[in-house]
Design an enzyme around this catalytic site. Structure first.
Site, PDB file in Angstrom:
ATOM      1  N   ARG A   1       0.849  -1.188   0.000  1.00 25.49           N
ATOM      2  CA  ARG A   1       0.000   0.000   0.000  1.00 25.49           C
ATOM      3  C   ARG A   1       0.890   1.246   0.000  1.00 25.49           C
ATOM      4  O   ARG A   1       1.909   1.299   0.691  1.00 25.49           O
ATOM      5  CB  ARG A   1      -0.907   0.030   1.232  1.00 25.49           C
ATOM      6  CG  ARG A   1      -2.130  -0.877   1.146  1.00 25.49           C
ATOM      7  CD  ARG A   1      -3.130  -0.443   0.097  1.00 25.49           C
ATOM      8  NE  ARG A   1      -4.313  -1.293   0.036  1.00 25.49           N
ATOM      9  CZ  ARG A   1      -4.444  -2.369  -0.754  1.00 25.49           C
ATOM     10  NH1 ARG A   1      -3.454  -2.730  -1.538  1.00 25.49           N
ATOM     11  NH2 ARG A   1      -5.571  -3.069  -0.762  1.00 25.49           N
TER      12      ARG A   1
ATOM     13  N   ASP B   1       4.097  -0.212  -7.052  1.00 23.60           N
ATOM     14  CA  ASP B   1       2.832  -0.589  -7.685  1.00 23.60           C
ATOM     15  C   ASP B   1       1.679   0.118  -6.988  1.00 23.60           C
ATOM     16  O   ASP B   1       0.544   0.091  -7.464  1.00 23.60           O
ATOM     17  CB  ASP B   1       2.637  -2.111  -7.601  1.00 23.60           C
ATOM     18  CG  ASP B   1       1.391  -2.572  -8.336  1.00 23.60           C
ATOM     19  OD1 ASP B   1       1.240  -2.214  -9.525  1.00 23.60           O
ATOM     20  OD2 ASP B   1       0.551  -3.280  -7.733  1.00 23.60           O
TER      21      ASP B   1
ATOM     22  N   GLU C   1      -2.712   7.581  -5.044  1.00 21.33           N
ATOM     23  CA  GLU C   1      -3.035   6.927  -6.330  1.00 21.33           C
ATOM     24  C   GLU C   1      -4.499   7.055  -6.747  1.00 21.33           C
ATOM     25  O   GLU C   1      -4.819   6.877  -7.927  1.00 21.33           O
ATOM     26  CB  GLU C   1      -2.668   5.444  -6.281  1.00 21.33           C
ATOM     27  CG  GLU C   1      -3.601   4.582  -5.425  1.00 21.33           C
ATOM     28  CD  GLU C   1      -3.156   3.118  -5.358  1.00 21.33           C
ATOM     29  OE1 GLU C   1      -1.990   2.863  -5.014  1.00 21.33           O
ATOM     30  OE2 GLU C   1      -3.985   2.246  -5.632  1.00 21.33           O
TER      31      GLU C   1
ATOM     32  N   HIS D   1      -1.068  -0.211  -9.804  1.00 21.45           N
ATOM     33  CA  HIS D   1      -1.733  -1.145  -8.881  1.00 21.45           C
ATOM     34  C   HIS D   1      -2.230  -2.392  -9.630  1.00 21.45           C
ATOM     35  O   HIS D   1      -3.415  -2.718  -9.594  1.00 21.45           O
ATOM     36  CB  HIS D   1      -2.905  -0.448  -8.165  1.00 21.45           C
ATOM     37  CG  HIS D   1      -3.233  -1.060  -6.834  1.00 21.45           C
ATOM     38  ND1 HIS D   1      -3.528  -0.329  -5.721  1.00 21.45           N
ATOM     39  CD2 HIS D   1      -3.337  -2.358  -6.444  1.00 21.45           C
ATOM     40  CE1 HIS D   1      -3.785  -1.126  -4.702  1.00 21.45           C
ATOM     41  NE2 HIS D   1      -3.668  -2.369  -5.120  1.00 21.45           N
TER      42      HIS D   1
END
Ligand code: NAD
Ligand code: COI
Length: 330
Positions: A234, A258, A263, A295
């Site tokens: 996260r 990622d 985000e 993600h």
């Protein structure tokens, strides 16, 4: 009995259809995420099947209670975007899919480390310019490195197995030690110890208030010079500005992200017309030492099929038995 599902992508539809056919339970599919604007759609249904990285607004739970929704079954692992106390107050049971495919995420984290170590982004950029030289972009091999795994739950354990397959030395930290791994002597005594020893730090732990910005200016300073950071967990685990500063100073040799703390409204959106308005994100995208993905560590055929089927089975189980193996909150 009938269910309503939100944020349904095209490739998920066949899995919903085959489950409906097998169980005789109707599932109405919507492509948008559930929001206060469309929550009225849930009227008359028994279960909501959700999937989103965005926060589930608190007011949704009052609406779910009012509409007689018995369960919110999310098709993913992380529940950091749900205020569980609010869901509880409104008697909404919550299930997740804790293990749709730990391999998907673990494999992706290692894919990204390999990209950093072999400097593929930098070679690709050179090739675009018709520059085919080798130097000075020499790589490193995983077996020559000490990998520090933070969080040895489902994903962390798969990552450990893969890294061992590469011949790396693996060390780990988790406040709740896995007995088998403990017996193998993989755990260091604390995070400071891991920061001092690791050439690569890979995050496989949940976002909680205690873990917020666990990688920050102070903890970067404790790490080895030239460390690599991999985050498929996260975004909020890392103080991103501190990471960018550490990369600029050469303290961090490379980072693969990622997930990113800001985000939402970026990842899983097509921003081709507007571009991204977040200066820190734009800066990172231009840095060759930082590779970012939207993600997608979870995003494999196996994972997506399991996410749909296990979420639906969990919702059904809660309705029929009052509980489910994947219960987060009852
Ligand atoms: P898990 O619950 O099986 O394991 C998490 C582990 O982290 C646990 O063993 C826990 O004790 C440990 N932990 C908690 N706080 C810690 C701390 N301060 N230091 C060290 N360890 C700590 O979870 P999992 O299935 O392995 O998933 C891990 C995380 O990966 C999820 O919470 C989610 O945020 C993320 N995830 C990301 C994607 C993606 O597509 N990028 C997909 C799935 C999951
Ligand atoms: C998770 O399962 O927790 C993920 O991060 C995947 C994402 C689709 C929300």
């Amino acid at each position: 009995m009938k269910f309503i599902a939100f944020a349904v992508r095209e490739e998920e539809q066949p899995y919903f259809a085959s489950w409906s056919q097998a169980t005789g339970i109707e599932v109405e599919l919507h492509k948008d995420i559930i929001t206060p604007e469309n929550v009225a759609l849930i009227q008359g249904f028994d279960a909501v099947i959700g999937l989103q990285a965005d926060q589930y607004p608190d007011e949704l739970f009052a609406q779910m209670e009012e509409s007689g929704i018995k369960v919110l079954a999310i098709r993913n692992v992380g529940v950091d975007n749900i205020h569980l106390d609010v869901a509880k107050k409104h008697h909404v049971t919550i299930t997740n899919v804790p293990a749709y495919s730990p391999n998907a995420i673990a494999e992706f984290s290692i894919t990204q480390l390999l990209q950093l170590l072999r400097r593929t982004a930098e070679f690709n950029a050179r090739m675009e310019r018709d520059d085919y030289r080798w130097t000075p972009l020499i790589g490193k091999e995983i077996r020559s490195l000490t990998i520090g795994v933070i969080g040895t739950g489902r994903i962390g354990q798969v990552a450990i197995d893969i890294y061992r397959g590469f011949g790396a030395k693996v060390i780990a930290y988790d406040p709740y030690q896995n007995p088998t791994l403990a017996q193998q002597g993989i755990y260091v005594s604390d995070l400071a110890d891991l920061y001092q020893q690791a050439d690569v730090i890979t995050l496989h732990l949940p976002a909680t208030p205690e873990n917020y910005h666990m990688l920050n200016e102070k903890t970067f300073a404790q790490m080895k010079d030239g460390v690599y950071i991999i985050n498929t967990a996260r975004g909020s685990l890392i103080d991103t500005q501190a990471l960018v500063d550490a990369v600029k100073k050469g303290k961090v040799a490379g980072a693969a992200l990622d997930t990113y703390e800001n985000e939402l409204q970026i990842f899983n959106y097509d921003l081709g017309q507007t571009g991204v308005q977040d200066p820190l994100f734009v800066e990172m995208k231009a840095m060759p030492q930082i590779i970012m993905t939207p993600h997608i560590a979870f995003y494999t055929e196996t994972a997506v099929e399991n996410m749909v089927k296990i979420a639906l089975a969990s919702a059904l189980s809660v309705i029929e038995t009052g509980t489910a193996e994947t219960l987060v909150l009852n």
